[in-house]
Design a protein around this motif. Structure first.
Motif, mmCIF file in Angstrom:
data_model
loop_
_atom_site.group_PDB
_atom_site.id
_atom_site.type_symbol
_atom_site.label_atom_id
_atom_site.label_comp_id
_atom_site.label_asym_id
_atom_site.label_seq_id
_atom_site.Cartn_x
_atom_site.Cartn_y
_atom_site.Cartn_z
ATOM 1 N N ILE A 1 -3.871 -9.816 -3.938
ATOM 2 C CA ILE A 1 -4.460 -9.343 -5.200
ATOM 3 C C ILE A 1 -4.976 -7.910 -5.037
ATOM 4 C CG2 ILE A 1 -6.400 -9.675 -6.790
ATOM 5 C CD1 ILE A 1 -6.002 -12.702 -6.371
ATOM 6 N N TRP A 2 -5.628 -7.608 -3.917
ATOM 7 C CA TRP A 2 -6.117 -6.261 -3.651
ATOM 8 C C TRP A 2 -4.963 -5.268 -3.579
ATOM 9 C CZ3 TRP A 2 -5.261 -3.311 0.838
ATOM 10 C CH2 TRP A 2 -5.943 -2.111 0.868
ATOM 11 N N GLY A 3 -3.868 -5.663 -2.940
ATOM 12 C CA GLY A 3 -2.707 -4.787 -2.835
ATOM 13 C C GLY A 3 -2.096 -4.489 -4.187
ATOM 14 N N ILE A 4 -1.960 -5.507 -5.003
ATOM 15 C CA ILE A 4 -1.403 -5.318 -6.349
ATOM 16 C C ILE A 4 -2.310 -4.399 -7.158
ATOM 17 C CG2 ILE A 4 -0.933 -6.509 -8.532
ATOM 18 C CD1 ILE A 4 0.053 -8.885 -6.842
ATOM 19 N N PHE A 5 -3.612 -4.625 -7.081
ATOM 20 C CA PHE A 5 -4.557 -3.796 -7.821
ATOM 21 C C PHE A 5 -4.493 -2.336 -7.372
ATOM 22 C CE2 PHE A 5 -8.809 -1.941 -8.362
ATOM 23 C CZ PHE A 5 -8.928 -2.064 -9.737
ATOM 24 N N SER A 6 -4.401 -2.115 -6.070
ATOM 25 C CA SER A 6 -4.361 -0.731 -5.584
ATOM 26 C C SER A 6 -3.061 -0.042 -5.977
ATOM 27 C CB SER A 6 -4.564 -0.685 -4.072
ATOM 28 O OG SER A 6 -3.496 -1.327 -3.410
ATOM 29 N N ILE A 7 -1.945 -0.765 -5.980
ATOM 30 C CA ILE A 7 -0.667 -0.180 -6.398
ATOM 31 C C ILE A 7 -0.706 0.180 -7.880
ATOM 32 C CG2 ILE A 7 1.771 -0.709 -6.798
ATOM 33 C CD1 ILE A 7 1.717 -2.282 -4.158
ATOM 34 N N VAL A 8 -1.240 -0.719 -8.690
ATOM 35 C CA VAL A 8 -1.325 -0.454 -10.128
ATOM 36 C C VAL A 8 -2.253 0.738 -10.385
ATOM 37 C CG1 VAL A 8 -2.171 -1.395 -12.318
ATOM 38 C CG2 VAL A 8 -0.709 -2.780 -10.850
ATOM 39 N N SER A 9 -3.350 0.820 -9.674
ATOM 40 C CA SER A 9 -4.274 1.948 -9.852
ATOM 41 C C SER A 9 -3.618 3.268 -9.450
ATOM 42 C CB SER A 9 -5.536 1.739 -9.020
ATOM 43 O OG SER A 9 -6.240 0.619 -9.483
ATOM 44 N N ALA A 10 -2.882 3.254 -8.353
ATOM 45 C CA ALA A 10 -2.207 4.474 -7.906
ATOM 46 C C ALA A 10 -1.147 4.900 -8.911
ATOM 47 C CB ALA A 10 -1.571 4.242 -6.534
ATOM 48 N N GLN A 11 -0.409 3.957 -9.467
ATOM 49 C CA GLN A 11 0.611 4.291 -10.453
ATOM 50 C C GLN A 11 -0.034 4.839 -11.730
ATOM 51 O OE1 GLN A 11 3.931 4.340 -10.216
ATOM 52 N NE2 GLN A 11 3.733 3.816 -8.071
ATOM 53 N N ASP A 12 -1.169 4.285 -12.123
ATOM 54 C CA ASP A 12 -1.869 4.771 -13.312
ATOM 55 C C ASP A 12 -2.338 6.206 -13.105
ATOM 56 O OD1 ASP A 12 -3.024 4.467 -15.916
ATOM 57 O OD2 ASP A 12 -4.985 4.234 -14.948
ATOM 58 N N GLU A 13 -2.893 6.484 -11.943
ATOM 59 C CA GLU A 13 -3.332 7.845 -11.626
ATOM 60 C C GLU A 13 -2.144 8.803 -11.617
ATOM 61 O OE1 GLU A 13 -5.984 10.853 -10.897
ATOM 62 O OE2 GLU A 13 -6.449 8.766 -11.358
ATOM 63 N N ARG A 14 -1.036 8.365 -11.044
ATOM 64 C CA ARG A 14 0.176 9.187 -10.995
ATOM 65 C C ARG A 14 0.673 9.503 -12.400
ATOM 66 N NH1 ARG A 14 5.231 7.075 -11.152
ATOM 67 N NH2 ARG A 14 6.892 8.514 -10.667
ATOM 68 N N ASN A 15 0.640 8.514 -13.286
ATOM 69 C CA ASN A 15 1.083 8.736 -14.656
ATOM 70 C C ASN A 15 0.181 9.731 -15.386
ATOM 71 O OD1 ASN A 15 3.288 7.075 -14.436
ATOM 72 N ND2 ASN A 15 2.263 5.287 -15.300
ATOM 73 N N LYS A 16 -1.120 9.655 -15.151
ATOM 74 C CA LYS A 16 -2.044 10.601 -15.778
ATOM 75 C C LYS A 16 -1.746 12.028 -15.324
ATOM 76 C CE LYS A 16 -5.896 7.409 -16.411
ATOM 77 N NZ LYS A 16 -7.259 7.052 -15.980
ATOM 78 N N ILE A 17 -1.525 12.194 -14.029
ATOM 79 C CA ILE A 17 -1.227 13.526 -13.493
ATOM 80 C C ILE A 17 0.084 14.046 -14.069
ATOM 81 C CG2 ILE A 17 -0.628 14.781 -11.378
ATOM 82 C CD1 ILE A 17 -2.637 12.916 -9.933
ATOM 83 N N LEU A 18 1.085 13.196 -14.144
ATOM 84 C CA LEU A 18 2.377 13.623 -14.691
ATOM 85 C C LEU A 18 2.270 13.993 -16.169
ATOM 86 C CD1 LEU A 18 4.835 11.129 -12.968
ATOM 87 C CD2 LEU A 18 4.627 13.576 -12.563
#
Length: 56
Positions: free
Chosen positions: A22-39
């Protein structure tokens, strides 16, 4: 007493695996969200640059 503790160990191991998944999934989703904001920010800046070049 010790036998009952030994029987609980697999439960803790399974619980730890579930928590890490669950922690891994949450961290991946958070990283992808941050990446999308930057893009999106980069895209908006490029649109501004493109619009100013068209006006010139």
């Amino acid at each position: 007493m010790i036998l009952s503790f030994v029987s609980i160990i697999p439960l803790f191991i399974n619980l730890a695996v579930i928590v890490f998944i669950i922690w891994g999934i949450f961290s991946i989703v958070s990283a992808q969200d941050e990446r999308n904001k930057i893009l999106k920010e980069i895209s908006a800046k490029l649109d501004k640059i493109e619009n100013t070049k068209k006006e010139d």
